[in-house]
Design a protein around this motif. Structure first.
Motif: not given
Ligand SMILES: [Fe+2]
Length: 280
Positions: A106-110
């Motif tokens: 999914v996008d937004g690892l952090l």
């Protein structure tokens, strides 16, 4: 949550919403509710920022969101509202700038699970060969696992199940969280990722649960019922729920005249046609 019943073998999944048609925003929102994504033929000039802005306005997405990773000083070069995704030998980003395939993520690892609700990919130009975007209905697979092996499903809900670590050279950052979460209203959200950023806490949850869960999800992600391959043509957009689907990419080949170029925007809001929260 209707998406849990979706079957990606349904021919309707490949249909494009004509953005010029009446009630296009309603149709897009309906498709997102039913299967987590919508394909849109923009019918415009092919200008990425114009198309992305027009879509964001029609779907009440608000301003583009810069993911936490790119707010980090050492990765700020990627902090534009719109990200160009195309091969670039000069660039060090492991996902944006190579022609390699990308595993499920999914996008937004952090970012915490559920923060980035919407991803929009606008296609300026398709690759010479390959480069399909892959979609995996991971919440539907999770719901199936919950029925057959509740202990394995429970391991995926553990708040320490999955640590994701940035793989951009020179950037040291990671975030730990659950793989799925049940919202108070019963909806399921996901950050199911299975790529080089992942560190799994196999001791989380019931013994052996996370191993079985991963095995189940990896098999499910190959099943046509849960998995779809989408080839975007120029001037088409893919709008999807980043908190309700996992996605990836097939490797691709460019030629000097046919260089794949997508432009991505992320939003913390889910699309609605009216600006008011819609039904699930
Ligand atoms: Fe992505």
């Amino acid at each position: 949550m209707r998406q849990l019943l979706a079957d990606f073998r349904d021919a309707q999944c490949a249909q494009r919403v004509d953005f010029a048609a009446e009630e296009a925003p309603d149709r897009i929102v309906r498709a997102l509710r039913e299967r987590g994504f919508a394909l849109v033929a923009m019918g415009g000039s092919g200008e990425a920022d114009v198309a992305l802005k027009t879509l964001a306005t029609a779907l009440h997405l608000g301003d583009p969101y810069v993911p936490a990773l790119y707010q980090n000083a050492s990765a700020r070069e990627y902090s534009a509202s719109y990200s160009d995704i195309r091969s670039d030998a000069e660039d060090r980003h492991p996902g944006f700038s190579t022609t390699a395939g990308q595993g499920w993520h999914v996008d937004g690892l952090l970012d915490a699970i559920g923060v980035i609700k919407t991803t929009v990919l606008f296609c300026v130009r398709a690759a010479h060969r390959g480069g399909e975007t892959l979609l995996f209905n991971s919440p539907a697979a999770f719901a199936a696992l919950r029925r057959t092996d509740p202990a394995a499903a429970k391991a995926l809900l553990s708040p320490v199940a999955l640590r994701r670590r940035a793989t951009i050279p020179g950037v040291d950052a990671s975030a730990t969280g659950p793989v799925f979460r049940t919202e108070p209203n019963g909806d399921l959200i996901t950050r199911y990722t299975d790529n080089e950023t992942c560190e799994w806490a196999f001791s989380a949850g019931p013994p052996g649960g996370l191993h079985r869960a991963l095995e189940f999800l990896r098999a499910a992600s190959e099943e046509p019922r849960y998995r779809l391959s989408v080839r975007l043509a120029a001037d088409e957009a893919l709008v999807f729920r980043n908190d309700r689907l996992s996605h990836g990419r097939q490797p691709y080949e460019d030629t000097p005249d046919t260089r794949r170029h997508l432009v991505r925007a992320l939003y913390t809001k889910a699309p609605t046609a009216t600006g008011l929260p819609g039904p699930r």
